[in-house]
Design a protein around this motif. Structure first.
Motif, PDB file in Angstrom:
ATOM      1  N   THR A   1      32.877  24.934 -58.424  1.00 32.21           N
ATOM      2  CA  THR A   1      32.856  26.369 -58.191  1.00 32.21           C
ATOM      3  C   THR A   1      33.160  26.642 -56.716  1.00 32.21           C
ATOM      4  OG1 THR A   1      30.482  26.325 -57.757  1.00 32.21           O
ATOM      5  CG2 THR A   1      31.182  26.742 -60.025  1.00 32.21           C
ATOM      6  N   VAL A   2      33.089  27.912 -56.322  1.00 32.12           N
ATOM      7  CA  VAL A   2      33.354  28.298 -54.941  1.00 32.12           C
ATOM      8  C   VAL A   2      32.207  29.159 -54.443  1.00 32.12           C
ATOM      9  CG1 VAL A   2      35.857  28.218 -55.253  1.00 32.12           C
ATOM     10  CG2 VAL A   2      34.633  30.352 -55.664  1.00 32.12           C
ATOM     11  N   PRO A   3      32.017  29.286 -53.129  1.00 33.15           N
ATOM     12  CA  PRO A   3      30.946  30.139 -52.600  1.00 33.15           C
ATOM     13  C   PRO A   3      31.116  31.583 -53.077  1.00 33.15           C
ATOM     14  CG  PRO A   3      31.829  28.713 -50.880  1.00 33.15           C
ATOM     15  CD  PRO A   3      32.740  28.559 -52.069  1.00 33.15           C
ATOM     16  N   GLY A   4      30.019  32.197 -53.457  1.00 32.20           N
ATOM     17  CA  GLY A   4      30.056  33.583 -53.901  1.00 32.20           C
ATOM     18  C   GLY A   4      30.289  33.765 -55.391  1.00 32.20           C
ATOM     19  N   ALA A   5      30.679  32.702 -56.081  1.00 32.27           N
ATOM     20  CA  ALA A   5      30.894  32.791 -57.532  1.00 32.27           C
ATOM     21  C   ALA A   5      29.544  32.726 -58.246  1.00 32.27           C
ATOM     22  CB  ALA A   5      31.792  31.667 -58.000  1.00 32.27           C
ATOM     23  N   ARG A   6      29.457  33.425 -59.387  1.00 36.20           N
ATOM     24  CA  ARG A   6      28.253  33.386 -60.209  1.00 36.20           C
ATOM     25  C   ARG A   6      28.520  32.551 -61.450  1.00 36.20           C
ATOM     26  NH1 ARG A   6      27.148  39.435 -61.445  1.00 36.20           N
ATOM     27  NH2 ARG A   6      29.404  39.542 -61.165  1.00 36.20           N
ATOM     28  N   THR A   7      27.476  31.945 -61.969  1.00 39.33           N
ATOM     29  CA  THR A   7      27.613  31.142 -63.180  1.00 39.33           C
ATOM     30  C   THR A   7      26.797  31.758 -64.307  1.00 39.33           C
ATOM     31  OG1 THR A   7      27.956  29.098 -61.920  1.00 39.33           O
ATOM     32  CG2 THR A   7      27.311  28.878 -64.228  1.00 39.33           C
ATOM     33  N   VAL A   8      27.443  31.942 -65.452  1.00 41.18           N
ATOM     34  CA  VAL A   8      26.784  32.465 -66.646  1.00 41.18           C
ATOM     35  C   VAL A   8      26.834  31.389 -67.722  1.00 41.18           C
ATOM     36  CG1 VAL A   8      26.845  34.191 -68.478  1.00 41.18           C
ATOM     37  CG2 VAL A   8      27.374  34.859 -66.123  1.00 41.18           C
ATOM     38  N   THR A   9      25.680  31.061 -68.273  1.00 37.35           N
ATOM     39  CA  THR A   9      25.626  30.087 -69.364  1.00 37.35           C
ATOM     40  C   THR A   9      25.540  30.829 -70.684  1.00 37.35           C
ATOM     41  OG1 THR A   9      24.560  28.418 -67.976  1.00 37.35           O
ATOM     42  CG2 THR A   9      24.359  28.156 -70.367  1.00 37.35           C
ATOM     43  N   VAL A  10      26.507  30.555 -71.564  1.00 34.59           N
ATOM     44  CA  VAL A  10      26.576  31.202 -72.870  1.00 34.59           C
ATOM     45  C   VAL A  10      26.369  30.154 -73.947  1.00 34.59           C
ATOM     46  CG1 VAL A  10      28.037  32.488 -74.486  1.00 34.59           C
ATOM     47  CG2 VAL A  10      28.173  32.971 -72.030  1.00 34.59           C
ATOM     48  N   TYR A  11      25.467  30.459 -74.878  1.00 40.80           N
ATOM     49  CA  TYR A  11      25.245  29.578 -76.016  1.00 40.80           C
ATOM     50  C   TYR A  11      26.017  30.125 -77.214  1.00 40.80           C
ATOM     51  CZ  TYR A  11      21.621  27.656 -73.077  1.00 40.80           C
ATOM     52  OH  TYR A  11      20.963  27.077 -72.032  1.00 40.80           O
TER      53      TYR A  11
ATOM     54  N   PHE B   1      28.398  26.762 -72.998  1.00 35.59           N
ATOM     55  CA  PHE B   1      29.454  26.883 -71.989  1.00 35.59           C
ATOM     56  C   PHE B   1      28.876  27.496 -70.721  1.00 35.59           C
ATOM     57  CE2 PHE B   1      31.872  26.734 -75.880  1.00 35.59           C
ATOM     58  CZ  PHE B   1      33.082  26.132 -75.552  1.00 35.59           C
ATOM     59  N   SER B   2      29.262  26.956 -69.585  1.00 36.65           N
ATOM     60  CA  SER B   2      28.942  27.568 -68.298  1.00 36.65           C
ATOM     61  C   SER B   2      30.236  28.140 -67.741  1.00 36.65           C
ATOM     62  CB  SER B   2      28.342  26.548 -67.330  1.00 36.65           C
ATOM     63  OG  SER B   2      27.062  26.132 -67.779  1.00 36.65           O
ATOM     64  N   ILE B   3      30.242  29.460 -67.512  1.00 38.62           N
ATOM     65  CA  ILE B   3      31.441  30.161 -67.066  1.00 38.62           C
ATOM     66  C   ILE B   3      31.227  30.668 -65.643  1.00 38.62           C
ATOM     67  CG2 ILE B   3      33.073  32.021 -67.572  1.00 38.62           C
ATOM     68  CD1 ILE B   3      32.883  29.899 -69.778  1.00 38.62           C
ATOM     69  N   SER B   4      32.169  30.350 -64.750  1.00 39.73           N
ATOM     70  CA  SER B   4      32.120  30.819 -63.368  1.00 39.73           C
ATOM     71  C   SER B   4      32.793  32.187 -63.265  1.00 39.73           C
ATOM     72  CB  SER B   4      32.815  29.810 -62.452  1.00 39.73           C
ATOM     73  OG  SER B   4      32.881  30.301 -61.125  1.00 39.73           O
ATOM     74  N   ILE B   5      32.096  33.142 -62.643  1.00 32.11           N
ATOM     75  CA  ILE B   5      32.611  34.489 -62.429  1.00 32.11           C
ATOM     76  C   ILE B   5      33.069  34.582 -60.971  1.00 32.11           C
ATOM     77  CG2 ILE B   5      32.143  36.947 -62.682  1.00 32.11           C
ATOM     78  CD1 ILE B   5      31.682  35.344 -65.263  1.00 32.11           C
ATOM     79  N   PRO B   6      34.304  34.968 -60.692  1.00 29.93           N
ATOM     80  CA  PRO B   6      34.835  34.919 -59.319  1.00 29.93           C
ATOM     81  C   PRO B   6      34.119  35.882 -58.381  1.00 29.93           C
ATOM     82  CG  PRO B   6      36.339  36.115 -60.754  1.00 29.93           C
ATOM     83  CD  PRO B   6      35.305  35.503 -61.651  1.00 29.93           C
ATOM     84  N   PRO B   7      34.100  35.595 -57.084  1.00 30.62           N
ATOM     85  CA  PRO B   7      33.418  36.456 -56.103  1.00 30.62           C
ATOM     86  C   PRO B   7      33.927  37.897 -56.109  1.00 30.62           C
ATOM     87  CG  PRO B   7      34.021  34.347 -55.120  1.00 30.62           C
ATOM     88  CD  PRO B   7      34.681  34.382 -56.463  1.00 30.62           C
TER      89      PRO B   7
ATOM     90  N   ALA C   1      38.005  30.820 -57.561  1.00 25.99           N
ATOM     91  CA  ALA C   1      38.023  31.788 -56.469  1.00 25.99           C
ATOM     92  C   ALA C   1      38.573  33.133 -56.913  1.00 25.99           C
ATOM     93  CB  ALA C   1      38.847  31.246 -55.300  1.00 25.99           C
ATOM     94  N   THR C   2      39.408  33.131 -57.957  1.00 25.94           N
ATOM     95  CA  THR C   2      40.069  34.374 -58.355  1.00 25.94           C
ATOM     96  C   THR C   2      39.929  34.707 -59.832  1.00 25.94           C
ATOM     97  OG1 THR C   2      42.149  33.167 -58.713  1.00 25.94           O
ATOM     98  CG2 THR C   2      41.793  34.142 -56.520  1.00 25.94           C
ATOM     99  N   SER C   3      39.465  33.772 -60.644  1.00 26.29           N
ATOM    100  CA  SER C   3      39.435  34.011 -62.090  1.00 26.29           C
ATOM    101  C   SER C   3      38.179  33.440 -62.727  1.00 26.29           C
ATOM    102  CB  SER C   3      40.669  33.382 -62.754  1.00 26.29           C
ATOM    103  OG  SER C   3      40.565  31.961 -62.733  1.00 26.29           O
ATOM    104  N   PHE C   4      37.931  33.893 -63.957  1.00 24.59           N
ATOM    105  CA  PHE C   4      36.908  33.249 -64.779  1.00 24.59           C
ATOM    106  C   PHE C   4      37.336  31.798 -64.985  1.00 24.59           C
ATOM    107  CE2 PHE C   4      35.444  37.367 -65.245  1.00 24.59           C
ATOM    108  CZ  PHE C   4      34.437  37.533 -66.193  1.00 24.59           C
ATOM    109  N   ALA C   5      36.369  30.907 -65.002  1.00 24.30           N
ATOM    110  CA  ALA C   5      36.704  29.495 -65.204  1.00 24.30           C
ATOM    111  C   ALA C   5      35.548  28.791 -65.893  1.00 24.30           C
ATOM    112  CB  ALA C   5      37.015  28.814 -63.874  1.00 24.30           C
ATOM    113  N   THR C   6      35.875  27.930 -66.840  1.00 25.42           N
ATOM    114  CA  THR C   6      34.859  27.097 -67.482  1.00 25.42           C
ATOM    115  C   THR C   6      34.533  25.947 -66.549  1.00 25.42           C
ATOM    116  OG1 THR C   6      35.741  27.644 -69.673  1.00 25.42           O
ATOM    117  CG2 THR C   6      34.314  25.714 -69.511  1.00 25.42           C
TER     118      THR C   6
END
Length: 389
Positions: free
Chosen positions: A50-60, A88-94, A111-116
């Motif tokens: 991940t990158v600084p400032g990104a949030r992580t959401v875990t979806v079951y 799934f853990s999904i990274s939400i961009p800053p 840094a710019t997009s949603f990412a698994t």
């Protein structure tokens, strides 16, 4: 020929031209959307970091889709004979903008997009334990049931976006049924949700048995609303009032025939808090569904200013909320619930006691997050959030 008759013919001709314009516009929109590129299963491949400032959401995930191969979280449009589970853990961009999914290009960039960033195949027991566990604290679970023409990855990232924007301490669970993810797959999708009723009932029963789970919120969008109502009806007929008592249900732009909905509501009975229906009079997707159904009215396009709708809401203990004033993220005005979720979560009173949308009735919800009894209500009534009477 009388003047009145001539006027009627002119009005009918004008109506016909208007309908034709909308039909052509809808057809062109469908063609363009069908031609537009859609994310493939490659977006489910984890990236390294991940990158600084990104949030992580875990979806079951609990799904009636079949796996492309054993031990992999790539799902097809085929129907599985048993539920498949995943995490799934999904990274939400800053720079994420509320209500939007920043889709990745050929290579996901956190840094710019949603990412698994992580995914795991789960069995039923592990799924139950992880969803139910929250460091010994009681918590809520939110189950999202997606709509027609939706791929697995689209549903997954949508729930990640909804979870990130709501900023609520709720464990997100995706119930993914085998949509064809194709404009031409309407009939196949209807059969896919019918196939999935028993399985959704199984998931809801499992979650409400968990002692650490306080409440289970269920959001059924579009055709997923039909699946949700059929599942509630089935639970009631099976005598599972214990499960229904733990549910908080929202139907967003439900693609349900109004007469069918009345029979469903009669079987399910009143719910507490009241079953919520988010409607928009200018939902073009539901207008197309209505035409396919011989002009039958869809629940998602109900008019809250209609005295008949107001009477039904009071009699059946429903809350019907018009969200037409909110910005729609799609060309069909079918996904306004996304904007509603972002706005409402920011303005809703915590704890529920001061929330006007916890009472039955017909409401209008404006873009500022104010609950109104009618579009022309007095300011005092608007602030009080009184239902239409």
């Amino acid at each position: 020929m009388s003047t009145a008759g001539s006027g009627s013919r002119v009005e009918l001709a004008a109506y016909g031209r208007s309908w034709l314009v909308h039909a052509i516009a809808g057809f062109l929109a469908l063609v363009l959307s069908a031609c537009a590129s859609r994310p493939g299963p490659e977006v489910l491949t984890p990236v390294a970091a991940t990158v600084p400032g990104a949030r992580t959401v875990t979806v079951y995930v609990a799904t009636t889709r079949e796996r492309a191969s054993p031990g992999r979280n790539v799902f097809t449009t085929e129907r599985s004979a048993r539920l498949n589970y995943a995490e799934f853990s999904i990274s939400i961009p800053p720079g994420h903008k509320a209500g939007e999914i920043e889709w990745p290009g050929s290579t996901p960039d956190p840094a710019t997009s949603f990412a698994t960033i992580r995914q795991t195949v789960l069995d039923e027991e592990t799924f139950r334990r992880r969803v139910g566990s929250r460091a010994g604290r009681r918590h809520d679970v939110g189950v999202f049931v997606h709509g027609y023409n939706t791929s697995f990855q689209e549903a997954l990232f949508r729930l990640a976006q909804l979870s990130a924007d709501s900023q609520l301490d709720t464990v997100p669970v995706l119930f993914a049924w085998p949509s064809e993810a194709a404009i031409t797959g309407y009939v196949a999708d209807r059969e896919g949700v019918t196939y999935s009723r028993d399985y959704l009932a199984q998931v809801l029963s499992m979650l409400t048995r968990e002692r650490s789970v306080r409440n289970v919120a269920v959001i059924g969008h579009s055709m997923g609303g039909w699946l949700t109502m059929e599942t509630l009806r089935q639970l009631r007929l099976q005598g599972r009032g214990d499960v229904l008592a733990r549910l908080q249900v929202v139907l967003a732009a439900p693609d349900i025939d109004l007469d069918v909905f009345r029979t469903q509501v009669a079987a399910v009975g009143r719910m507490s808090p009241p079953l919520t229906i988010l409607v928009s009079k200018d939902d073009w997707a539901l207008a197309a569904s209505s035409r396919l159904s011989g002009g039958r009215e869809r629940v998602g396009t109900l008019d809250v200013e209609d005295v008949r709708v107001q009477a039904i809401a009071r009699q059946e203990g429903l809350r019907v909320v018009d969200i037409s004033t909110l910005t729609a993220p799609d060309a069909f005005n079918h996904d306004r619930f996304v904007s509603f979720a972002a706005v409402y979560s920011a303005v809703a009173p915590r704890g529920g006691s001061g929330d006007p949308l916890r009472q039955a009735g017909a409401f209008v919800f404006n873009a500022a997050g104010t609950v109104l009894s009618t579009p022309f209500t007095l300011v005092g009534q608007a602030l009080a959030g009184e239902p239409i009477r």
